[in-house]
Enzyme design. Sequence first.
Site, short mmCIF file in Angstrom:
data_model
loop_
_atom_site.label_atom_id
_atom_site.label_comp_id
_atom_site.label_asym_id
_atom_site.label_seq_id
_atom_site.Cartn_x
_atom_site.Cartn_y
_atom_site.Cartn_z
N ALA A 55 0.80 -1.22 0.00
CA ALA A 55 0.00 0.00 0.00
C ALA A 55 0.84 1.27 0.00
O ALA A 55 0.32 2.35 -0.28
CB ALA A 55 -0.93 0.00 1.21
N ARG A 83 8.21 -3.31 -5.13
CA ARG A 83 9.59 -3.71 -5.40
C ARG A 83 9.59 -4.88 -6.38
O ARG A 83 8.62 -5.67 -6.40
CB ARG A 83 10.31 -4.12 -4.12
CG ARG A 83 9.70 -5.28 -3.40
CD ARG A 83 9.99 -5.29 -1.91
NE ARG A 83 9.48 -4.12 -1.24
CZ ARG A 83 8.22 -3.94 -0.87
NH1 ARG A 83 7.31 -4.85 -1.16
NH2 ARG A 83 7.85 -2.86 -0.24
N ALA A 97 -5.02 -6.92 -0.79
CA ALA A 97 -6.25 -7.65 -1.12
C ALA A 97 -7.41 -6.71 -1.46
O ALA A 97 -7.25 -5.50 -1.49
CB ALA A 97 -6.63 -8.55 0.04
N HIS A 100 -2.30 -12.55 -3.13
CA HIS A 100 -2.51 -11.75 -1.93
C HIS A 100 -1.19 -11.70 -1.18
O HIS A 100 -0.62 -12.74 -0.85
CB HIS A 100 -3.60 -12.36 -1.06
CG HIS A 100 -3.89 -11.57 0.17
ND1 HIS A 100 -4.56 -12.09 1.25
CD2 HIS A 100 -3.61 -10.28 0.49
CE1 HIS A 100 -4.67 -11.16 2.19
NE2 HIS A 100 -4.10 -10.06 1.75
N ASP A 101 -0.69 -10.50 -0.94
CA ASP A 101 0.66 -10.38 -0.37
C ASP A 101 0.85 -11.13 0.93
O ASP A 101 1.91 -11.71 1.17
CB ASP A 101 1.08 -8.90 -0.23
CG ASP A 101 0.08 -8.04 0.50
OD1 ASP A 101 -0.90 -8.57 1.08
OD2 ASP A 101 0.25 -6.80 0.49
N THR A 104 1.92 -2.29 6.49
CA THR A 104 0.87 -1.28 6.63
C THR A 104 -0.28 -1.84 7.47
O THR A 104 -0.87 -1.15 8.29
CB THR A 104 0.36 -0.85 5.24
OG1 THR A 104 1.46 -0.30 4.51
CG2 THR A 104 -0.73 0.20 5.35
N GLY A 109 8.34 -6.15 6.53
CA GLY A 109 9.09 -4.93 6.85
C GLY A 109 9.03 -4.53 8.31
O GLY A 109 10.00 -4.02 8.87
#
Length: 474
Positions: A12, A16, A80, A237-238, A259, A403
Site C-alpha cells: 500500500a 519492489r 487484497a 494476496h501479499d 501497513t 518490513g
Amino acid sequence: MEKYCLSVDIGASSGRLVAGNMEAKRLNLHEVHRFENKLIEKNGHFCWDIESLFNEIKAGIHKCKEMDIVPTSIGIDTWAVDFVLLDEDDQLLTDAVAYRDPRTDGIMEEVTEIFMKERLYLETGIQFQKFNTIYQLYALKKQNPEVLKQAKTFLMIPDYLHFLLTGEKANEYTNATTTQLINAFTKNWDKEIMDTLGLDVEMFQAVHMPKTVLGPLKEEQAAEFGFNMAVILPATHDTGSAVLAVPQPEDTVYISSGTWSLIGVENDFPICVTKALDYNFTNEGGMDGQFRFLKNIMGLWMIQEVKRNYGDRYSFAELVELSKAANGTGPVVNVDDPRFLKPEHMVHEIQAYCRETGQQVPEQPGEIAKCVFESLAVSYQKAICEIEDIFEKKFSTINVIGGGSQNELLNQLIAEKTKKEVFAGPVEATAIGNLVAQLIAVGEIADLKTARSIVKESFEVKKFVHAIAEKERS
C-alpha cells in the site's frame, strides 16, 4: 545458466521487483527496482494509480537486462480486496478505487440484512470488514448501477496486472478469498451469494491456484523487453505470499507486519464456528490447500500517517528512538477503531481518542509514537489470546515477518506483552514467498516444506525474549 524468477511485490505504500535464484541450496535475492505507491484522488474517490504501477513493473523488467538477469518467470502480488471492471472490449470501466475510500460506509450493514451475517460467515469464513470486495461491489451497484451492468470482467489488482502482461484473464485463489464471495469449502465462487445480491456471476473468472502457469508474455511485451518469460501465479494476496516464508510454522503464531498487521496461524481446514465469527477471524485461502486463519489488525499505517503528519521531519528509526525516550507507560488506543482507517489527521485522532477515554493525552512526537507501538502490542496480545481460546491450546512462539520485523522496539514489546519468544524475520517475506511459488512451479524447489527449510538457512531471523524468561534463564 542461472535460473532467475522475478517477484513483483506491491504494498500500500511501495513496490519492489526482486529477482531470486537458487545457489548451493540457498535462495539469493537481488533487488532490481523499488518505487513508491500512494493513493490519488480521482473522480471523487481515493484510487490507486494502476497505470503508474504497470509502468513501474515494466521499468523494473527493463532494469533486469542492465543487471544481466533474464528471468525465467514473473509473478505479481499486491494487497487484497481491490479490483477493476472491464467492458466487452477489455477496457477499464472503473478506476482502481482503494479500500480506504468511504464509498462503503454503511454498506456492510445493508448487505448483512439481505444475506444473514452468520450464514455469510458459514459459507465464506471471511472476516467482516467494511471494505471487503463484496461491499465495494454492492456500493457500486447502488451508486453506479449502469457501470455494473456494462461490466464483462472482474479482475483484482494483481489479476489485472497479469492480464496486461499476458492477455489472459484469471482470478487467483488466495486473493479471491478476500472478496467474501468464495465458498470456503468448494474453493470456488459462491453463486448463491452473488445471485442474492444481484451480482452478475458471468463477470467473474475461473479461479486458479498459486503455481499455475498463466502463459507467456504477449508478443508486444516480449518485443519491448527483448525476451519472453512465463507468468506464474504466486499467492497474489501479499499476506498469502508472506506466510509461505515463515521458516517454521508449527506451534507458531505469525504476524505479517506492514501497513496492516495480519496475525494468525496456518490450518488444514476453515474454522467457520460461532466463536471465530464473534472474534471476527478470517479463513483466507493459502497455497497447497492451506488456510490462513487470521485477524486483520491495523498495522504500521498509523505510524506512517504520524510520520506524514509531522511533515516527514522524523524517520521511522527516529520515531522509535523518541518513543524509547518518552517517560512512563503511555496511553493505549483501540487500533481497530474505524476512526483510524483514514482520518483527516492521525495525530489529532489519537489525541482525541485519549481525551475521550480519560487517558493522558500524548503531545510530543515520542509520546505519540509510544502510544502507537504500545497499542499495537496490546492488540496483538488480545488477538493471540483469542486464537488460543479458539484452538484450546497455547502457542509457544511468535514469528514476525515483513518490513515491520525490523522494528526491534515493537518486537520486544510483543515479547513483553505476550510472554512468548518472538522471532523476527525474514524482512522480505512477501517477495520470498512469491519467489517460492514460482521456483516450485519451475522445478527449482521440490515443495513448500523444502522451501521453508531453505528460507530458514538463507535469511537472518532475530530472537526477542520477554523479561521474565530472561530472568529465569540467568
